[in-house]
Design a protein around this motif. Structure first.
Motif, mmCIF file in Angstrom:
data_model
loop_
_atom_site.group_PDB
_atom_site.id
_atom_site.type_symbol
_atom_site.label_atom_id
_atom_site.label_comp_id
_atom_site.label_asym_id
_atom_site.label_seq_id
_atom_site.Cartn_x
_atom_site.Cartn_y
_atom_site.Cartn_z
ATOM 1 N N UNK A 19 43.238 33.510 57.500
ATOM 2 C CA UNK A 19 42.757 32.217 57.010
ATOM 3 C C UNK A 19 41.305 32.280 56.566
ATOM 4 N N UNK A 20 40.486 32.987 57.328
ATOM 5 C CA UNK A 20 39.078 33.159 56.951
ATOM 6 C C UNK A 20 38.988 33.963 55.653
ATOM 7 N N UNK A 21 39.792 35.014 55.543
ATOM 8 C CA UNK A 21 39.805 35.806 54.307
ATOM 9 C C UNK A 21 40.219 34.948 53.115
ATOM 10 N N UNK A 22 41.231 34.120 53.308
ATOM 11 C CA UNK A 22 41.690 33.245 52.238
ATOM 12 C C UNK A 22 40.609 32.229 51.867
ATOM 13 N N UNK A 23 39.930 31.681 52.854
ATOM 14 C CA UNK A 23 38.849 30.731 52.589
ATOM 15 C C UNK A 23 37.719 31.401 51.808
ATOM 16 N N UNK A 24 37.418 32.658 52.140
ATOM 17 C CA UNK A 24 36.396 33.396 51.384
ATOM 18 C C UNK A 24 36.825 33.592 49.932
ATOM 19 N N UNK A 25 38.098 33.878 49.704
ATOM 20 C CA UNK A 25 38.610 34.014 48.328
ATOM 21 C C UNK A 25 38.395 32.725 47.545
ATOM 22 N N UNK A 26 38.733 31.618 48.155
ATOM 23 C CA UNK A 26 38.582 30.319 47.485
ATOM 24 C C UNK A 26 37.107 30.015 47.253
ATOM 25 N N UNK A 27 36.254 30.336 48.222
ATOM 26 C CA UNK A 27 34.814 30.102 48.062
ATOM 27 C C UNK A 27 34.241 30.924 46.910
ATOM 28 N N UNK A 115 43.372 39.850 44.841
ATOM 29 C CA UNK A 115 43.472 40.810 43.742
ATOM 30 C C UNK A 115 43.614 40.114 42.394
ATOM 31 N N UNK A 116 44.396 39.056 42.333
ATOM 32 C CA UNK A 116 44.552 38.307 41.083
ATOM 33 C C UNK A 116 43.221 37.687 40.668
ATOM 34 N N UNK A 117 42.535 37.049 41.597
ATOM 35 C CA UNK A 117 41.242 36.435 41.279
ATOM 36 C C UNK A 117 40.247 37.503 40.847
ATOM 37 N N UNK A 118 40.207 38.619 41.569
ATOM 38 C CA UNK A 118 39.291 39.707 41.208
ATOM 39 C C UNK A 118 39.569 40.204 39.795
ATOM 40 N N UNK A 119 40.829 40.446 39.470
ATOM 41 C CA UNK A 119 41.181 40.968 38.144
ATOM 42 C C UNK A 119 40.847 39.993 37.023
ATOM 43 N N UNK A 120 41.058 38.712 37.256
ATOM 44 C CA UNK A 120 40.698 37.708 36.248
ATOM 45 C C UNK A 120 39.199 37.746 35.977
ATOM 46 N N UNK A 121 38.402 37.752 37.027
ATOM 47 C CA UNK A 121 36.949 37.760 36.843
ATOM 48 C C UNK A 121 36.455 39.091 36.286
ATOM 49 N N UNK A 122 37.066 40.173 36.688
ATOM 50 C CA UNK A 122 36.660 41.491 36.183
ATOM 51 C C UNK A 122 36.899 41.569 34.678
ATOM 52 N N UNK A 123 38.037 41.085 34.227
ATOM 53 C CA UNK A 123 38.338 41.077 32.785
ATOM 54 C C UNK A 123 37.389 40.153 32.033
#
Length: 141
Positions: A19-27, A115-123
């Motif tokens: 849950x903390x990891x997921x919250x960090x992703x959203x942040x 991974x999806x969020x990272x790839x979107x921002x990386x592109x």
């Protein structure tokens, strides 16, 4: 048979970590969206400074994507261990294995999201770098 240390709490602990990891992703997602909405190319004096600015906090997503499956797997291992520990009670075995599978699924969901969020921002960053180079006549042929 003695209970494992934290037997009743291990699922809760695994899901709190996920849950903390997921919250960090959203942040990071929100922070990057806000950043991209307000940044200006003129604020950066060099390509290196620009690259550092646009890739800030993406390492968090990478770390989460790489490690969330392992956290889920850890929950799975503990769940299976609890199942074997309670092998004489069928209801507890099923409950432990069910929790184990939930931990695996949770870890995979968090990892996929990161991974999806990272790839979107990386592109998107790659496109911004090309544009920065063109605006500053840094394009090489």
């Amino acid at each position: 048979m003695p209970n494992l240390l934290l037997e009743n709490e291990i699922d809760f602990i695994v899901f709190i970590i996920l849950g903390v990891m997921n919250a960090l992703c959203i942040a990071v997602l929100i922070e990057r969206i806000v950043f991209y909405c307000v940044f200006k190319y003129e604020n950066y004096k060099s390509l290196e400074e620009f690259e550092i600015g646009i890739s800030k906090n993406l390492i968090i997503l990478s770390i989460i994507a790489q490690n969330a499956p392992y956290i889920g797997l850890l929950g799975t291992v503990f769940g299976i261990m609890m199942g074997f520990n309670n092998i004489d009670d069928t209801g507890k075995i099923i409950s432990a294995l069910s929790g184990a599978l939930k931990a695996t699924a949770g870890g995979l969901i968090v990892a996929i999201l990161a991974l999806v969020i990272f790839n979107i921002f990386d592109r998107y960053n790659a496109k911004l770098i090309v544009k920065y180079k063109k605006l500053n006549n840094l394009v090489t042929k």
